[in-house]
Design a protein around this motif. Structure first.
Motif, PDB file in Angstrom:
ATOM      1  N   VAL A 514       0.805  -1.097   0.483  1.00  0.00           N
ATOM      2  CA  VAL A 514      -0.238  -0.020   0.215  1.00  0.00           C
ATOM      3  C   VAL A 514       0.983   1.269   0.003  1.00  0.00           C
ATOM      4  O   VAL A 514       2.067   0.808  -0.274  1.00  0.00           O
ATOM      5  N   GLU A 515       0.459   2.495  -0.243  1.00  0.00           N
ATOM      6  CA  GLU A 515       1.020   3.398  -0.199  1.00  0.00           C
ATOM      7  C   GLU A 515       1.501   3.909   1.467  1.00  0.00           C
ATOM      8  O   GLU A 515       0.699   3.058   2.013  1.00  0.00           O
ATOM      9  N   PRO A 516       2.641   4.389   1.316  1.00  0.00           N
ATOM     10  CA  PRO A 516       3.162   4.866   2.640  1.00  0.00           C
ATOM     11  C   PRO A 516       2.956   5.156   3.245  1.00  0.00           C
ATOM     12  O   PRO A 516       1.409   6.493   3.296  1.00  0.00           O
ATOM     13  N   VAL A 537       1.056  -4.848   9.951  1.00  0.00           N
ATOM     14  CA  VAL A 537       2.246  -3.534   9.053  1.00  0.00           C
ATOM     15  C   VAL A 537       2.115  -2.565   8.724  1.00  0.00           C
ATOM     16  O   VAL A 537       1.089  -1.872   8.874  1.00  0.00           O
ATOM     17  N   LEU A 538       3.422  -1.663   9.328  1.00  0.00           N
ATOM     18  CA  LEU A 538       3.045  -0.199   9.121  1.00  0.00           C
ATOM     19  C   LEU A 538       4.311   0.479   7.797  1.00  0.00           C
ATOM     20  O   LEU A 538       5.413   0.372   8.572  1.00  0.00           O
ATOM     21  N   PRO A 542       8.539   3.933   0.968  1.00  0.00           N
ATOM     22  CA  PRO A 542       8.309   2.098   0.216  1.00  0.00           C
ATOM     23  C   PRO A 542       9.746   1.161  -0.102  1.00  0.00           C
ATOM     24  O   PRO A 542       8.810   0.194  -0.256  1.00  0.00           O
ATOM     25  N   ASP A 543      10.723   1.363   0.375  1.00  0.00           N
ATOM     26  CA  ASP A 543      11.590   0.188   0.988  1.00  0.00           C
ATOM     27  C   ASP A 543      11.757  -0.209   2.142  1.00  0.00           C
ATOM     28  O   ASP A 543      12.744  -0.371   3.093  1.00  0.00           O
ATOM     29  N   GLY A 610      -5.957   3.001  10.577  1.00  0.00           N
ATOM     30  CA  GLY A 610      -5.572   2.921   9.747  1.00  0.00           C
ATOM     31  C   GLY A 610      -4.209   3.559   8.901  1.00  0.00           C
ATOM     32  O   GLY A 610      -3.891   2.722   7.629  1.00  0.00           O
ATOM     33  N   THR A 611      -3.909   4.094   9.412  1.00  0.00           N
ATOM     34  CA  THR A 611      -2.922   5.010   9.001  1.00  0.00           C
ATOM     35  C   THR A 611      -1.759   5.401  10.361  1.00  0.00           C
ATOM     36  O   THR A 611      -1.983   5.408  11.304  1.00  0.00           O
TER      37      THR A 611
END
Length: 822
Positions: A514-516, A537-538, A542-543, A610-611
């Motif tokens: 998903v997007e950062p 998972v946070l 991108p990596d 969820g962010t």
């Protein structure tokens, strides 16, 4: 002259006690015949030979019970196969109660036994006396009778297993000492011995008391420590006959079994006597330690109460044979996380004879299949960390764990020794506020708060305990105002690299690419579709991904992720647990409080559920993750360890007028069960799939190639699951649930509670149960029928909920309220 050792074997087993011979037996039974077993002395010469040989089936975990039930069947059949006697006798067993609390515990045990399909009967003291006529029964409250239990001769059993292995091609060599373990590139490659080297694809450490030493040869932690274990053998006693059941008197810390017309009497004293602190001699074979009547005194005094004839009976032999014990009183099984293809089966805590048949089969299946074939978490080697292998820590802990065999197994009972060890940066602050600490994975964690100067000790009971009012206050604060929970013990794993997203998306069941700034709840599944873990998972970049998982799961999750990463991928996993503290700020006023210490926009629009965002917190910085495990508006603050105390002080300074309260893990347990949230190792296990857990919404069904997808698709195509996790509450608002209780539908056992607690918002006890029905468990099945929960033999009316019993309006965590409680 003996033949020289082979230069190579597919499997080398170190140790010729009952577990090593059982692993060899079961490997050959599975078709792996290129097996070499090495014993430094003679078979059974370490601990096995002096074991009492008791075989009691029932354990608190159904799969552990299943292993022992398999053992009883194996021992009954083995003589027919090999021609060698095993001494197995299905004589049954009695456990007696001297107190009302113990009788309640035995009745709870009986209910659990019925739920697991184990034959059991609750009987009176007089009935117990009829089964065991040499026993004094005047002080007893009653007993339980398990007719399927028995006893065996440990040495004969070991020889029979060894013969069965030899008959199918295994080679067993005595008088060969392993002096080293050969490794290369993180994998075992063989063993060194005093008679030459053997290369091997797999090495199995079944070295008993020496297993820790063997592990140290290759930097593998095998946390066990020897302690003296004593029993006596008497002369003949009138009324003792060959079919006399095994008898346990846990309030006296003692057990009895018949032997040649007399009795074997031993036990597990409350404070044990560790042994072998300077190492165990390699030649300690068929050997005993000196008699210690002072240490044995408490057992002898209690034995004279139970069997008065002992006062006039000859003591023929005093056995003081050391055995190895683990930090939690469960044995150690599985592939070592530090070294591929190096397996361990050791630390049997005086339960090796009962467990060896099933444990040997389970370990052999793990070796052959490359992974466990059932949930073995209670004995999985990955439940331990490196610190658990510290010699000083083990020495102190083993003093207590030997006695756990017969100590009262109170709900939520905490161990007292080798503490405190791991402390969060908030420990002293929480202690000053009256925290009552428990321990998990070495971490001191606040269970509840008595308040400054309050009494923090726990008065254990099977009913609601003395912390009841305190936890009710903490829950009320979190539901109506705001509470802060120190969750620093959460394990934190950093997965990073240019291929991290691709690799994690294959390992996780949900879509984590998903997007950062997004947070995803997901399971890690095995090929059978069962849960190896569940975590959050946070996505930080991108990596770069931060994984937040349970306190006990760091070693296991690191191992699972590491072994499933493509070796050619640019992706790396690092345990950074100690780098970050976690404070969960939860409740309807959590936004008001956090807005006082951060300029960040915490509105739903700017900071949705969820962010995750990195924000200022006073003069510090940290990650704020909008997620909840209690069903209220809130954020988990993941902050650098060195900044945690300052942030915590600031929260209390700015939150006093909002009704801020510290809250502990008991409040979390109550609130998560009110919402029907699942917990790993209880509702989520390697044997339970997302479909059975009611978490199908957290699976990215269209995502190709993730581990477990094929099994899940096949299961979904079959229609309604035959087992399902469901939320259940008691109608009687005064009673308590703890987990393990049997669940009945229309009077018939259909499952057991995996978790239970009091729901303070609901005003009644609440739990999550695993319910089974061969025709399928769907909403109609759960909504119909007469439901009851068996609490110590008393059946109490219950209600199954097809939507969460508590459904706050402020927050709907984990996307769809975990698809309701059903």
């Amino acid at each position: 002259m003996p033949a020289p050792l082979p230069s190579h074997a597919r499997v080398v087993i170190i140790g010729g006690g009952i577990i090593g011979c059982s692993v060899a037996y079961h490997l050959t039974k599975l078709g792996w015949t290129d097996v070499v077993l090495l014993e430094q002395g003679r078979l059974s010469g370490g601990t096995t030979w002096h074991a009492a040989g008791l075989v009691g089936q029932l354990r608190s975990h159904a799969n552990m019970t299943g292993l022992i039930r398999y053992s009883t069947q194996l021992y009954a059949d083995l003589e027919r196969e090999t021609g060698l006697a095993t001494g197995w006798k299905n004589c049954g067993s009695l456990s007696v109660a001297r107190t009302d609390d113990r009788m309640t515990q035995l009745k709870r045990t009986a209910a659990a036994a019925r739920a697991q399909g184990v034959a059991v009967e609750v009987i009176s003291a007089a009935e117990a006396g009829a089964l065991w006529p040499v026993m004094e029964t005047g002080d007893l409250k009653g007993a339980v009778w398990l007719p399927g239990d028995g006893k065996a001769n440990p040495t004969d059993l070991t020889q029979s297993l060894a013969k069965g292995a030899r008959n199918r091609g295994a080679r067993i060599v005595e008088k060969v000492r392993v002096t080293g373990i050969q490794t290369q590139d993180g994998r075992v490659t063989g063993v060194r011995t005093d008679q030459g080297d053997i290369t091997a694809e797999i090495v199995v450490n079944c070295a008993g008391q020496w297993a820790r030493k063997v592990g140290q040869m290759c930097n593998v932690s095998v946390p066990l420590h020897s302690a003296e274990h004593m029993y006596v053998v008497t002369g003949r006693i009138e009324g003792v006959h060959p079919n006399l059941p095994v008898m346990r008197d846990p309030d006296g810390y003692i057990y009895f079994k018949e032997e040649v017309g007399g009795l074997v009497m031993g036990g597990f004293e409350p404070e044990a006597k560790p042994w072998g602190m300077q190492g165990i001699p390699d030649d300690f074979e068929f050997a005993l330690l000196p008699d210690d009547w002072d240490q044995f005194e408490i057992l002898m005094e209690n034995a004279l109460v139970r069997v008065p004839q002992l006062a006039e009976t000859e003591i023929r032999k005093f056995y003081n044979g050391p055995e190895s014990f683990t930090p939690d009183n469960n044995f150690i099984l599985g592939e070592a996380p530090e070294l591929r293809n190096f397996f361990v089966g050791a630390g049997f805590n005086s339960m090796g004879i009962a467990s060896a048949g099933g444990a040997g089969r389970a370990l052999a299946e793990w070796i052959v299949n490359g992974s466990p074939t059932l949930d073995l978490w209670p004995v999985d080697i990955r439940r331990f960390a490196r610190f658990n292998n510290n010699g000083a820590w083990l020495h102190d802990r083993v003093k207590e764990t030997l006695g756990l065999h017969y100590v009262m197994p109170w709900p939520n009972r905490e161990l007292d020794t080798a503490r405190p060890l791991r402390r969060s940066p908030l420990y002293d602050r929480l202690a000053a506020r009256g925290a009552s600490f428990g321990s998990k994975m070495g971490w001191e964690r606040a269970n509840w708060f008595a308040g400054p100067g309050g009494r923090t000790g726990t008065d254990y009971s099977f009913d609601r305990q003395n912390w009841d009012a305190a936890v009710a206050r903490e829950v009320r604060a979190a539901r109506e105002a705001v509470a802060v929970f120190d969750q620093t013990s959460f394990a934190k794993l950093l997965v990073q690299g240019r291929d991290a997203a691709r690799e994690l998306n294959r390992i996780c069941a949900a879509d984590v690419d998903v997007e950062p700034g997004r947070t995803v709840y997901t399971g890690l599944l095995n090929e059978r579709g069962g849960y190896e873990s569940d975590l959050t998972v946070l996505r930080l970049a991108p990596d770069r991904f931060l994984l937040v998982t349970g306190s006990a799961q760091a070693v296991r999750d690191m191992d699972w992720i590491g072994r499933n990463l493509d070796p050619a991928a640019h992706a790396f996993v690092t345990d950074i647990t100690s780098a970050y503290a976690v404070m969960a700020v939860m409740g309807p006023k959590s936004r008001d409080l956090l807005s006082r210490i951060t300029p960040a926009d915490l509105s739903n629009r700017a900071f949705p559920f969820g962010t995750v965002q990195e924000i200022d917190l006073g003069q510090a910085v940290g990650f704020a993750n909008r997620m909840t495990y209690v069903g209220e508006l809130g954020w988990e603050l993941v902050v650098p360890t060195e900044m945690a105390a300052g942030i915590h002080d600031l929260l209390h300074e700015r939150g006093a007028d909002l009704g801020l309260a510290d809250a502990g893990y008991y409040a979390i347990e109550s609130m998560r069960l009110e919402k029907g949230y699942r917990a790993w190792s209880r509702e989520l296990t390697p044997d339970i799939t997302p479909l059975e857990a009611g978490l199908g919404f957290a699976v990215a069904w269209e995502k190709p190639g993730f581990i477990g997808r094929d099994a899940l698709l096949a299961a979904r195509a079959q229609g309604p699951v035959r087992r399902r996790i469901a939320q259940i509450t008691l109608e009687d608002g005064a009673r308590m649930l703890w987990g393990g209780e049997a669940v009945l539908r229309d009077g018939q056992p259909v499952g057991e509670l995996r978790s239970g607690f009091y729901g303070y918002t609901l005003g009644r006890a609440v739990g999550l149960a695993l319910i089974g029905n061969e025709a399928g468990v769907d909403a109609a099945f759960l909504a119909s029928g007469r439901w009851e929960i068996d609490i110590a033999g008393e059946r109490l009316a219950a209600r199954v909920h097809t939507v969460a019993a508590f459904d706050p309006k402020s927050e709907r965590p984990r996307a769809r309220d975990l698809a309701s409680a059903a």
